[in-house]
Design an enzyme around this catalytic site. Structure first.
Site, PDB file in Angstrom:
ATOM      1  N   THR A 168      39.427  40.387  40.336  1.00 43.53           N
ATOM      2  CA  THR A 168      39.944  39.018  40.265  1.00 43.53           C
ATOM      3  C   THR A 168      40.718  38.822  38.977  1.00 43.53           C
ATOM      4  OG1 THR A 168      39.370  36.662  40.280  1.00 43.53           O
ATOM      5  CG2 THR A 168      37.831  38.133  39.179  1.00 43.53           C
ATOM      6  N   ALA A 169      41.694  37.938  39.020  1.00 40.67           N
ATOM      7  CA  ALA A 169      42.401  37.554  37.798  1.00 40.67           C
ATOM      8  C   ALA A 169      42.092  36.107  37.431  1.00 40.67           C
ATOM      9  CB  ALA A 169      43.910  37.736  37.969  1.00 40.67           C
ATOM     10  N   SER A 170      41.039  35.559  38.031  1.00 43.44           N
ATOM     11  CA  SER A 170      40.570  34.208  37.703  1.00 43.44           C
ATOM     12  C   SER A 170      41.691  33.186  37.785  1.00 43.44           C
ATOM     13  CB  SER A 170      39.908  34.201  36.319  1.00 43.44           C
ATOM     14  OG  SER A 170      38.825  35.101  36.283  1.00 43.44           O
ATOM     15  N   HIS A 171      41.989  32.541  36.655  1.00 41.71           N
ATOM     16  CA  HIS A 171      42.939  31.424  36.644  1.00 41.71           C
ATOM     17  C   HIS A 171      44.388  31.871  36.487  1.00 41.71           C
ATOM     18  CE1 HIS A 171      42.054  32.470  32.495  1.00 41.71           C
ATOM     19  NE2 HIS A 171      43.254  32.007  32.205  1.00 41.71           N
ATOM     20  N   LYS A 173      36.855  42.689  36.485  1.00 43.68           N
ATOM     21  CA  LYS A 173      35.782  42.263  35.585  1.00 43.68           C
ATOM     22  C   LYS A 173      34.539  43.112  35.811  1.00 43.68           C
ATOM     23  CE  LYS A 173      36.997  37.368  35.105  1.00 43.68           C
ATOM     24  NZ  LYS A 173      36.496  35.984  35.226  1.00 43.68           N
TER      25      LYS A 173
END
Length: 229
Positions: free
Chosen positions: A137-140, A149
């Protein structure tokens, strides 16, 4: 290892050979240094090159992680590693690559079949008594990004010196095409890959148990949701 990123680089090199200064700057940036691995794992624009997020980077990162987990966590192979992902375009492919590398190293994989929120993977590490966890994931970050992560056996994101130890193992990893990978169907047949999806229900039940007021009017609760946060 990916024909798409190989073609992408070939086109960029051709532009450099045609004396395109912008292409030269782009090529230099993509290979200026490896994408840095730290306490937040990896994060970058999805594109070809060692300073970007792509399948080769994920494969080498997973090889380094699997090496460190096997070396430093007791019974790591039987406890296994949880691997989940978000809904970004490349996340399913990156998750599959990470799963195949872990399986080839002898680590069991608890894989989520569909995209899940990052906290569910962190919860699953503790719930399944796994040795570590990975969330693709690259979050925001914007849609052009992706990330990787890492969570340790305590269900928390890695901290020093673990991050540096993993980074050193990644630096020592062979090139991506030489990293062993076990086809996911073969890994499932060998019992090295199983589903972690049932953990989602355990996560929701754990959240429900945290309510301060048992008869709280949750049906009237209004929640604002944004995938950007």
């Amino acid at each position: 290892i990916d024909p798409n990123t190989r073609h992408e680089l070939e086109e960029l090199v051709e532009r450099v050979r045609a004396d395109d200064p912008a292409a030269l700057r782009e090529l230099e940036d993509r290979f200026s240094a490896p994408l840095e691995f730290g306490t937040a794992g990896l994060r970058g624009v999805v594109a070809a090159g060692e300073n970007r997020m792509n399948r080769s980077v994920v494969v080498r990162a997973t090889h380094g992680l699997a090496t460190e987990v096997s070396k430093r966590i007791a019974a790591a192979r039987t406890r296994g590693i949880v691997i989940g992902r978000d809904g970004r375009t490349d996340s399913a492919t990156f998750q599959r690559d990470a799963t195949e590398v872990c399986a080839a190293s002898g680590l069991r994989v608890h894989a989520f079949d569909e995209p899940v929120p990052t906290p569910v993977v962190a919860f699953a590490v503790r719930h399944l008594c796994a040795a570590a966890g990975v969330v693709v994931t690259a979050s925001h970050n914007p849609p052009s990004y992706n990330g990787y992560k890492v969570y340790w056996e305590n269900g928390a994101q890695i901290i020093p010196p673990v991050d540096r130890q993993i980074a050193d193992a990644i630096a020592a990893a062979p090139c991506a095409r030489e990293v062993p990978r076990m086809p996911i169907d073969e890994a499932r047949a060998c019992g090295l890959v199983g589903s972690a999806t049932a953990t989602e229900r355990a996560y929701l039940e754990a959240l429900d148990a945290l309510r301060f007021v048992d008869d709280a009017p949750v049906r009237d609760l209004r929640i604002a949701y944004s995938a950007l946060h």
